[in-house]
Design an enzyme around this catalytic site. Structure first.
Site, PDB file in Angstrom:
ATOM      1  N   ASN A   1       0.924  -1.257  -0.181  1.00 24.51           N
ATOM      2  CA  ASN A   1      -0.018   0.115   0.047  1.00 24.51           C
ATOM      3  C   ASN A   1       0.845   1.431  -0.045  1.00 24.51           C
ATOM      4  O   ASN A   1       0.416   2.407   0.424  1.00 24.51           O
ATOM      5  CB  ASN A   1      -0.942   0.146   1.256  1.00 24.51           C
TER       6      ASN A   1
ATOM      7  N   VAL B   1       1.136   6.896   0.091  1.00 29.69           N
ATOM      8  CA  VAL B   1       0.808   5.791   0.988  1.00 29.69           C
ATOM      9  C   VAL B   1      -0.990   5.860   0.374  1.00 29.69           C
ATOM     10  O   VAL B   1      -1.619   6.594   0.413  1.00 29.69           O
ATOM     11  CB  VAL B   1       0.567   6.479   2.464  1.00 29.69           C
ATOM     12  N   CYS B   2      -1.366   4.529   0.337  1.00 33.33           N
ATOM     13  CA  CYS B   2      -2.846   4.194   0.044  1.00 33.33           C
ATOM     14  C   CYS B   2      -3.437   3.750   1.528  1.00 33.33           C
ATOM     15  O   CYS B   2      -3.175   2.698   1.860  1.00 33.33           O
ATOM     16  CB  CYS B   2      -2.915   3.077  -0.927  1.00 33.33           C
ATOM     17  N   LEU B   3      -3.963   4.833   2.140  1.00 34.28           N
ATOM     18  CA  LEU B   3      -4.605   4.468   3.494  1.00 34.28           C
ATOM     19  C   LEU B   3      -6.059   5.410   3.425  1.00 34.28           C
ATOM     20  O   LEU B   3      -6.076   6.592   3.428  1.00 34.28           O
ATOM     21  CB  LEU B   3      -3.863   5.208   4.586  1.00 34.28           C
TER      22      LEU B   3
END
Length: 187
Positions: free
Chosen positions: A76, A84-86
């Protein structure tokens, strides 16, 4: 209720007074570099990352942009940009959250519980799903190569963009992100 400017100042001060090393960029409080340690009992334990934080004018009503400056192998996190993939930062951010939440809860949870079904790093996601042992080995190699305390403390944002070689471009895809910008630290 206090103004967004006061809230930004308060949140940055709270982060600076915590156990995190915080360095303002360009002598302001809208852009910061924060030293972040991998969470205990995770594959990232012992790793140290420099995280770039950019606070938008509408913070805390709009989420900050977060990016890893030095490389990390994680499904991620985009390997080239550090984006960041959050979900909690990108989609479900609330003014109830603050900068400490990012470093004490959100990033540790991201590293403890990667989500390979929503990847920014397809290679890491694929390896995690197909060969857990090899994935864990690659994570540890990246920690050893890019996330040592000495490497991180000497890293600068200016150095980061110039040090990407063809060997570092693993899957050849182009990445661009308006929200999260970060590069790589020289090992």
């Amino acid at each position: 209720m206090s103004s967004p400017c006061k809230r930004r100042e308060m949140d940055v001060m709270k982060l600076m007074m915590s156990d995190y090393s915080v360095e303002p960029i360009n002598n302001g409080i809208n852009e910061l570099k924060v030293i972040f340690h991998g969470p205990k009992e995770s594959l990232y334990e012992g790793g140290v990352w420099k995280i770039r934080v950019e606070l938008p004018d509408a913070y805390p009503y709009k989420s900050p942009s977060i990016g890893f400056i030095n490389k990390i192998f994680h499904p991620n996190v985009d390997e080239l940009s550090g984006s960041v993939c959050l979900d909690v930062i990108n989609q479900t951010w609330s003014p109830m959250f603050d900068l400490l939440n990012i470093f004490e809860v959100f990033l540790p949870q991201l590293l403890l519980y990667p989500n390979p079904s929503d990847p920014l790093n397809g290679e890491a996601a694929s390896l995690m799903m197909k060969d857990q042992k090899q994935y864990e080995q690659r994570v540890k190699e990246y920690c050893e190569r890019y996330a040592k305390k000495d490497n991180v403390e000497g890293a600068t944002l200016e150095d980061s963009d110039d040090n990407i070689s063809n060997d570092d471009i693993s899957d050849g895809r182009s990445t661009s992100s308006d929200d999260n910008i970060a590069g790589e630290a020289d090992p």
